[in-house]
Design a protein around this motif. Sequence first.
Motif, PDB file in Angstrom:
ATOM      1  N   GLY A 185       6.685 -15.964  18.677  1.00 33.83           N
ATOM      2  CA  GLY A 185       6.811 -15.114  19.860  1.00 33.83           C
ATOM      3  C   GLY A 185       7.113 -13.653  19.588  1.00 33.83           C
ATOM      4  N   TYR A 186       7.112 -13.239  18.330  1.00 35.85           N
ATOM      5  CA  TYR A 186       7.367 -11.825  18.020  1.00 35.85           C
ATOM      6  C   TYR A 186       6.067 -11.031  18.148  1.00 35.85           C
ATOM      7  CZ  TYR A 186      11.658 -13.784  16.024  1.00 35.85           C
ATOM      8  OH  TYR A 186      12.835 -14.450  15.834  1.00 35.85           O
ATOM      9  N   ARG A 187       6.190  -9.788  18.622  1.00 33.56           N
ATOM     10  CA  ARG A 187       4.987  -8.994  18.877  1.00 33.56           C
ATOM     11  C   ARG A 187       5.054  -7.578  18.317  1.00 33.56           C
ATOM     12  NH1 ARG A 187       3.564 -13.256  19.385  1.00 33.56           N
ATOM     13  NH2 ARG A 187       2.378 -14.300  21.042  1.00 33.56           N
ATOM     14  N   LYS A 188       6.240  -6.997  18.196  1.00 33.10           N
ATOM     15  CA  LYS A 188       6.349  -5.629  17.692  1.00 33.10           C
ATOM     16  C   LYS A 188       6.931  -5.707  16.282  1.00 33.10           C
ATOM     17  CE  LYS A 188       7.240  -0.954  19.173  1.00 33.10           C
ATOM     18  NZ  LYS A 188       7.719  -0.071  20.251  1.00 33.10           N
ATOM     19  N   ILE A 189       6.062  -5.665  15.306  1.00 32.18           N
ATOM     20  CA  ILE A 189       6.408  -6.076  13.940  1.00 32.18           C
ATOM     21  C   ILE A 189       6.328  -4.895  12.979  1.00 32.18           C
ATOM     22  CG2 ILE A 189       5.736  -7.624  12.055  1.00 32.18           C
ATOM     23  CD1 ILE A 189       4.444  -9.386  14.358  1.00 32.18           C
ATOM     24  N   GLY A 190       7.365  -4.759  12.171  1.00 35.34           N
ATOM     25  CA  GLY A 190       7.396  -3.733  11.140  1.00 35.34           C
ATOM     26  C   GLY A 190       7.309  -4.337   9.752  1.00 35.34           C
ATOM     27  N   PHE A 191       6.844  -3.541   8.791  1.00 35.94           N
ATOM     28  CA  PHE A 191       6.715  -3.986   7.401  1.00 35.94           C
ATOM     29  C   PHE A 191       7.516  -3.050   6.507  1.00 35.94           C
ATOM     30  CE2 PHE A 191       4.822  -3.696   3.198  1.00 35.94           C
ATOM     31  CZ  PHE A 191       4.724  -5.032   2.830  1.00 35.94           C
ATOM     32  N   LEU A 192       8.277  -3.617   5.576  1.00 37.62           N
ATOM     33  CA  LEU A 192       9.069  -2.845   4.626  1.00 37.62           C
ATOM     34  C   LEU A 192       8.765  -3.336   3.217  1.00 37.62           C
ATOM     35  CD1 LEU A 192      11.007  -3.849   7.239  1.00 37.62           C
ATOM     36  CD2 LEU A 192      12.474  -2.085   6.281  1.00 37.62           C
ATOM     37  N   GLY A 193       8.438  -2.420   2.311  1.00 37.27           N
ATOM     38  CA  GLY A 193       8.093  -2.857   0.966  1.00 37.27           C
ATOM     39  C   GLY A 193       8.087  -1.728  -0.035  1.00 37.27           C
ATOM     40  N   THR A 194       7.830  -2.104  -1.291  1.00 34.46           N
ATOM     41  CA  THR A 194       7.736  -1.133  -2.367  1.00 34.46           C
ATOM     42  C   THR A 194       6.406  -0.388  -2.290  1.00 34.46           C
ATOM     43  OG1 THR A 194       7.703  -0.864  -4.763  1.00 34.46           O
ATOM     44  CG2 THR A 194       6.772  -2.897  -3.909  1.00 34.46           C
ATOM     45  N   LYS A 195       6.403   0.860  -2.757  1.00 36.25           N
ATOM     46  CA  LYS A 195       5.126   1.554  -2.913  1.00 36.25           C
ATOM     47  C   LYS A 195       4.331   0.789  -3.961  1.00 36.25           C
ATOM     48  CE  LYS A 195       6.906   6.060  -1.564  1.00 36.25           C
ATOM     49  NZ  LYS A 195       7.193   7.464  -1.959  1.00 36.25           N
ATOM     50  N   MET A 196       3.084   0.479  -3.681  1.00 34.27           N
ATOM     51  CA  MET A 196       2.427  -0.554  -4.469  1.00 34.27           C
ATOM     52  C   MET A 196       1.056  -0.195  -5.018  1.00 34.27           C
ATOM     53  SD  MET A 196       2.303  -3.077  -1.189  1.00 34.27           S
ATOM     54  CE  MET A 196       2.234  -2.349   0.444  1.00 34.27           C
ATOM     55  N   PRO A 197       0.874   1.002  -5.564  1.00 38.01           N
ATOM     56  CA  PRO A 197      -0.436   1.251  -6.168  1.00 38.01           C
ATOM     57  C   PRO A 197      -0.742   0.339  -7.347  1.00 38.01           C
ATOM     58  CG  PRO A 197       1.110   3.000  -6.721  1.00 38.01           C
ATOM     59  CD  PRO A 197       1.752   2.164  -5.665  1.00 38.01           C
ATOM     60  N   ASP A 198       0.299  -0.070  -8.087  1.00 35.16           N
ATOM     61  CA  ASP A 198       0.090  -0.932  -9.253  1.00 35.16           C
ATOM     62  C   ASP A 198       0.673  -2.331  -9.083  1.00 35.16           C
ATOM     63  OD1 ASP A 198      -1.299   0.991 -10.793  1.00 35.16           O
ATOM     64  OD2 ASP A 198       0.600   1.970 -11.269  1.00 35.16           O
ATOM     65  N   ASP A 199       1.379  -2.582  -7.970  1.00 36.78           N
ATOM     66  CA  ASP A 199       1.849  -3.939  -7.676  1.00 36.78           C
ATOM     67  C   ASP A 199       0.790  -4.600  -6.803  1.00 36.78           C
ATOM     68  OD1 ASP A 199       3.096  -6.285  -7.042  1.00 36.78           O
ATOM     69  OD2 ASP A 199       5.013  -5.380  -6.486  1.00 36.78           O
ATOM     70  N   HIS A 200      -0.236  -5.126  -7.477  1.00 40.45           N
ATOM     71  CA  HIS A 200      -1.410  -5.612  -6.752  1.00 40.45           C
ATOM     72  C   HIS A 200      -1.108  -6.835  -5.898  1.00 40.45           C
ATOM     73  CE1 HIS A 200      -3.975  -2.791  -8.865  1.00 40.45           C
ATOM     74  NE2 HIS A 200      -3.381  -3.135  -9.993  1.00 40.45           N
ATOM     75  N   ARG A 201      -0.175  -7.673  -6.330  1.00 47.74           N
ATOM     76  CA  ARG A 201       0.118  -8.870  -5.538  1.00 47.74           C
ATOM     77  C   ARG A 201       0.813  -8.500  -4.227  1.00 47.74           C
ATOM     78  NH1 ARG A 201       0.360  -9.488 -10.624  1.00 47.74           N
ATOM     79  NH2 ARG A 201       2.571  -8.980 -10.909  1.00 47.74           N
ATOM     80  N   ALA A 202       1.721  -7.529  -4.273  1.00 47.86           N
ATOM     81  CA  ALA A 202       2.355  -7.056  -3.037  1.00 47.86           C
ATOM     82  C   ALA A 202       1.315  -6.417  -2.122  1.00 47.86           C
ATOM     83  CB  ALA A 202       3.464  -6.056  -3.363  1.00 47.86           C
TER      84      ALA A 202
END
Length: 343
Positions: A185-202
Motif C-alpha cells: 500500500g505504499y505509493r510515495k517511495i524514496g531511494f537511498l544508496g551509494t553512488k554506483m558508477p562501479d558498483d554494478h550490482r547496486a
Amino acid sequence: MSQPPISPRRPLTLRDVSEASGVSEMTVSRVLRNRGDVSDTTREKVLEASKRLGYVPNKIAGALASQRVNLVAVIIPSLSNLVFPEVLGGISAGLEETGLQPVVGVTNYSPEKEEAVLYEMLSWRPSGVIVAGLEHTDAARAMMENAGVPIVEIMDVDGQGVDSVIGISHRRAGLHMAEAIIAAGYRKIGFLGTKMPDDHRARKRFEGFKEGLSLAGLELADTEFYHGGSALLKGREMTEAILKRNPDIDFLYYSNDMIGAGGLLWCLENGIDIPGRLGLAGFNGVELLDGLPRRLATMDACRRQIGLRAADIISGKAQDGQIGGALIELEPVLELGDTVRKI
C-alpha cells in the motif's frame, strides 16, 4: 662488546625429515604429497618428524613441474562491506579437505585495480579464479579467457560470463522488492544508496526497482546518494535529509542493510511510526539486523551458498561434475520483517 650478526637459518629440507624419521627422502616425499603406497607406521613417523622439526614443503618446486599451485585466487571489491566475509566463509568451507587454499585480493570497486590484482594472481598460476561481478576491463577479461583454469564469476547473473557464473539477478531482486512495497500500500517511495558508477550490482537493483515502480504507474518521489564514510552514520544522515526535503514520503528503500539500519535507528529515535507512517527496506540480509530494535525488511542474497557453490566448481565437487561453463542462478529470499505493513 658487540654481538656478531646472527646468520639466517638455512631452510629445512627433505633430508632433515628423512634423517629425523629414519626413512628415505623418496618415502618422505611420497608421504608429504600423500602419494604412493606407504605403511601407516612409516607415515606416522614421517608426519611426526615433520611436525616436530617445523618442516613446510616447498610447493613452488612442485608447481614448476605442474605449472600450477594449490591456491585459488579470490578477487572481491571490499573487506569492510559485511557482504563479502560471508562469501569468503562459504568459499573457505567449500575448499576444506580439497588441498586448495583461497588467496584474497581486494579491488575497492576499481576496474583498473581488479585488472592489476588479477594479473599478479594469475602470474602465480593458481588452480582457479573466483571473482565478484561480471563487468571487467577488456584486458582482465582476456586474461581470464586465456588463463587455462576454471573461472567463476560470483554474485551476479545479469550479464555475459567468461566461464562459470553463480549468483542472483539483481535486476529481478529490485523489481520484486518494488512489487512487495506496492502490494503493502505504499505509493510515495524514496531511494537511498551509494553512488554506483562501479558498483554494478547496486546499479542493477536500482534499475529493477524503478522498473517495478513503472509497471505500477509510479515514479520515485526522491533519491539520496552517498560516497564513503560510515554506512551506519550515512544512513542516519541521508534519512534525515530526504525526509526533511520530502516529508510526505511513505517508504524508503535502501541499497544495503547498513544504511537501512542507520535510517531505522534515526526514525525510531524521532518517534516516526514504523511501518504505519513510514516503511523501510534494505538489501543483503546481514546478521547485523538481528540486533536492531525492529527487524528491517530485506532480501537474503544467498552469499554463503554462492561461496560454497563456487568452491565446488573450482575443486571439481559440483554435483553435476561440471568444471566450467556452469550458470547457477539462486533466488534471494524476501524477508518483510517489522518495517513493512502486513497485507
